[in-house]
Design an enzyme around this catalytic site. Structure first.
Site, mmCIF file in Angstrom:
data_model
loop_
_atom_site.group_PDB
_atom_site.id
_atom_site.type_symbol
_atom_site.label_atom_id
_atom_site.label_comp_id
_atom_site.label_asym_id
_atom_site.label_seq_id
_atom_site.Cartn_x
_atom_site.Cartn_y
_atom_site.Cartn_z
ATOM 1 N N GLU A 135 0.888 -1.176 0.000
ATOM 2 C CA GLU A 135 0.000 0.000 0.000
ATOM 3 C C GLU A 135 0.914 1.210 0.000
ATOM 4 O OE1 GLU A 135 -3.112 -0.084 -0.280
ATOM 5 O OE2 GLU A 135 -3.771 -2.042 0.438
ATOM 6 N N CYS A 176 -2.190 9.078 2.370
ATOM 7 C CA CYS A 176 -1.991 8.512 1.025
ATOM 8 C C CYS A 176 -3.207 8.787 0.151
ATOM 9 C CB CYS A 176 -1.734 7.006 1.128
ATOM 10 S SG CYS A 176 -2.986 6.147 2.071
HETATM 11 P P1 NAP Z 1 8.351 5.218 4.432
HETATM 12 O O1 NAP Z 1 9.492 6.090 4.662
HETATM 13 O O2 NAP Z 1 8.318 4.377 3.210
HETATM 14 O O3 NAP Z 1 8.250 4.263 5.715
HETATM 15 C C1 NAP Z 1 7.249 3.297 5.855
HETATM 16 C C2 NAP Z 1 7.811 2.125 6.620
HETATM 17 O O4 NAP Z 1 8.773 1.461 5.811
HETATM 18 C C3 NAP Z 1 8.544 2.519 7.894
HETATM 19 O O5 NAP Z 1 8.340 1.521 8.852
HETATM 20 C C4 NAP Z 1 9.985 2.571 7.441
HETATM 21 O O6 NAP Z 1 10.890 2.361 8.494
HETATM 22 C C5 NAP Z 1 10.026 1.426 6.456
HETATM 23 N N1 NAP Z 1 11.029 1.560 5.423
HETATM 24 C C6 NAP Z 1 11.478 2.691 4.830
HETATM 25 N N2 NAP Z 1 12.373 2.388 3.879
HETATM 26 C C7 NAP Z 1 12.491 1.047 3.854
HETATM 27 C C8 NAP Z 1 13.269 0.124 3.106
HETATM 28 N N3 NAP Z 1 14.106 0.531 2.152
HETATM 29 N N4 NAP Z 1 13.145 -1.196 3.364
HETATM 30 C C9 NAP Z 1 12.295 -1.618 4.307
HETATM 31 N N5 NAP Z 1 11.537 -0.807 5.070
HETATM 32 C C10 NAP Z 1 11.626 0.510 4.841
HETATM 33 O O7 NAP Z 1 6.983 5.988 4.446
HETATM 34 P P2 NAP Z 1 6.450 7.013 5.549
HETATM 35 O O8 NAP Z 1 7.156 8.296 5.358
HETATM 36 O O9 NAP Z 1 6.489 6.382 6.909
HETATM 37 O O10 NAP Z 1 4.919 7.124 5.132
HETATM 38 C C11 NAP Z 1 4.477 7.962 4.140
HETATM 39 C C12 NAP Z 1 4.231 7.185 2.856
HETATM 40 O O11 NAP Z 1 3.321 6.123 3.093
HETATM 41 C C13 NAP Z 1 3.566 8.062 1.832
HETATM 42 O O12 NAP Z 1 4.130 7.830 0.572
HETATM 43 C C14 NAP Z 1 2.114 7.584 1.855
HETATM 44 O O13 NAP Z 1 1.397 7.830 0.696
HETATM 45 C C15 NAP Z 1 2.282 6.132 2.125
HETATM 46 N N6 NAP Z 1 1.047 5.555 2.679
HETATM 47 C C16 NAP Z 1 0.314 4.712 1.905
HETATM 48 C C17 NAP Z 1 -0.883 4.189 2.373
HETATM 49 C C18 NAP Z 1 -1.732 3.269 1.552
HETATM 50 O O14 NAP Z 1 -2.607 2.637 2.108
HETATM 51 N N7 NAP Z 1 -1.515 3.160 0.258
HETATM 52 C C19 NAP Z 1 -1.310 4.541 3.665
HETATM 53 C C20 NAP Z 1 -0.537 5.398 4.421
HETATM 54 C C21 NAP Z 1 0.655 5.896 3.920
HETATM 55 P P3 NAP Z 1 11.709 3.599 9.157
HETATM 56 O O15 NAP Z 1 10.714 4.503 9.762
HETATM 57 O O16 NAP Z 1 12.566 2.928 10.158
HETATM 58 O O17 NAP Z 1 12.461 4.248 8.037
#
Ligand code: NAP
Length: 455
Positions: free
Chosen positions: A228, A262
């Protein structure tokens, strides 16, 4: 290594957490795997009993739980309370419906009996984001546990307090020990966890970049993944739309969670004949929304979750303006340490600018004026994302047609903004990810769809 929770409103460090070592992580995964073998034998009624307790615990402690969220990522209080209530809803929804979603399905063949049986697969890893720190976890946790799976959570590093609170709630609700555990780890440890043979699948909610990384690791060890990811949801305002309602709902969606959603409405594509009227009302309402203390009931927009994220958003705005975009409202960094960003509206945004192509994860809206519905659809679909979309029109049949056949998105709402709902499948296409959460479809993502045939 330590992880810090910092209150974005006060800039105070709330807590520091020691990251679990790889040995500790392996030990926890072993325990969760052990728990799976007894949990999978429980009946839907037994699981539903625990899930109902979890629902009750959430409601009983909603002020306290909302408080953790507010302090760790700055969500305004009424939204934080609403989020906990929604988690309680998803618990009761799956407690009541998992049994029927996963009951055996007879299929007529030449055999004396043939049917589909849905069986749990084991321990699923959930990698979750900070923006809805309870809801994102619960919409994984409730169906996963009701299906008979066990789960481990790697939450975003800035919301470890939420992650530990969820683990504790599950315990207090009377689930057997180790059915659901939190791993306090950074993203660099995720690869090892996915590769652990005791982990059977992974779900990630987060950025497209993180999704690609998790999907490639999961692919390399042939494990199922659900993703997601980000979105840049387009909203079409057609000539026959009720402009006041459209502007009001578009602003609500754009500003929810300080724009860090998102499925927040992000691009507003308006037919030329109603453009000026929509713009005037939209900018007026965006201008009324003030940022401030998340605990103040008058606050519409809390601080963004982290200063680096706020600064990134501002760079996207600045770069777009340098390339010719016009600022109708906002577009500056307020004074002070708190990472506030004012409600911002851009127009004259064209292909090539960050505001055209990238996800704007904050209270920034982009207005487009178009001459035809065909042009509106073309711009709406001219994105790598495909999560949600909206259409405002008084012609419901036309709205449905454009929703079904025109817009490239996983969810389209006509005359409303996109919301997740336990009863409806939720997810995206293109770089917004794959797989679905919620509803009967969501609970079937992490089960073995087993064919049984009796000659
Ligand atoms: P993020 O930086 O991608 O982090 C999300 C999760 O993934 C965190 O637990 C993060 O850990 C981990 N992570 C980051 N890079 C990773 C990697 N290379 N390998 C494995 N795990 C990794 O996203 P965010 O800033 O927390 O959230 C915002 C994003 O989420 C936005 O793009 C938003 O649109 C999306 N989102 C999507 C939905 C949906 O349902 N489609 C819902 C909500 C949010 P760390 O914190 O330790 O880096």
């Amino acid at each position: 290594m330590t992880m810090q929770s910092i209150n974005p409103f006060t800039s105070q460090i709330i807590s520091e957490y020691r990251e679990y070592s790889s040995t500790e992580v392996e030990e926890i995964i072993q325990k969760v795997d052990q728990a799976f073998y007894s949990w999978k034998k429980t009946s839907f009624e037994q699981r539903a009993g625990c899930m109902k307790n979890l629902q009750a615990k959430l409601l009983e402690k909603k002020e306290e739980l909302a408080g953790i969220m507010i302090s760790e990522m700055g969500k305004v209080k009424r939204e934080a309370i609403g989020e906990i209530e929604k988690c309680a809803w998803v618990c009761s929804f799956y407690a009541e419906n998992a049994g029927s979603f996963l009951k055996n399905e007879p299929i007529k063949t030449e055999a004396s009996e043939s049917y589909i049986s849905y069986q749990p697969i084991g321990t699923v890893l959930a990698v979750m984001p900070w923006n809805f720190p309870f809801w994102q976890v619960f919409r994984f946790l409730a169906p996963a546990l009701m299906a008979g799976n066990t789960g481990v959570l790697k939450h975003a590093s800035n919301v470890s307090g939420c992650a530990l609170a969820i683990e504790q709630l599950v315990r207090e609700a009377g689930f057997p020990e180790n059915v659901f555990r939190t791993l306090l780890i950074g993203s660099s440890q995720v690869k090892n966890v996915i590769e652990n043979p005791l982990i059977k699948a992974v779900t990630l909610t987060g950025s497209t970049l993180a999704g690609k990384s998790v999907a490639s690791t999961a692919g390399s060890v042939l494990k199922k993944s659900v993703l997601e990811l980000g979105g840049s949801d387009p909203y079409l305002i057609l000539e026959d739309a009720d402009i006041e309602t459209a502007a009001r709902l578009c602003v609500t969606s754009r500003l929810l969670n300080a724009g860090q959603s998102c499925i927040g409405a992000k691009r507003f594509i308006v037919l030329q004949t109603v453009y000026e009227a929509f713009k005037a009302e939209f900018v007026r309402l965006m201008g009324e929304a003030k940022y401030g203390d998340p605990l103040d009931p008058q606050t519409a927009i809390g601080p963004l979750a982290r200063t680096d994220l706020r600064d990134e958003l501002h760079q996207q705005v600045l770069k777009s303006v340098e390339m010719g975009a016009t600022v109708l409202l906002g577009g500056y960094i307020p004074e002070g340490k708190t990472p506030f960003y004012p409600s911002t509206v851009l127009e004259n945004v064209v292909a090539g600018m960050p505001a055209y192509h990238e996800e704007l994860f904050g209270p920034v809206a982009v207005l487009f004026c178009v001459n035809s519905e065909e042009e509106a659809i073309r711009i709406a679909n001219d994105t790598v994302f495909g999560l949600g979309a909206g259409i405002f029109t008084s012609n419901v049949e036309k709205g449905k047609l454009l929703a079904e056949k025109g817009l490239e998105a996983g969810c389209v709402f006509v005359n409303d903004f996109v919301k997740s709902d336990p009863r409806l499948p939720f997810g995206g296409i293109k770089e917004s990810g794959y797989g679905r959460e919620l509803s009967a479809i969501g609970i079937r993502e992490f089960v073995n769809v087993k064919t049984v045939v009796v000659k």
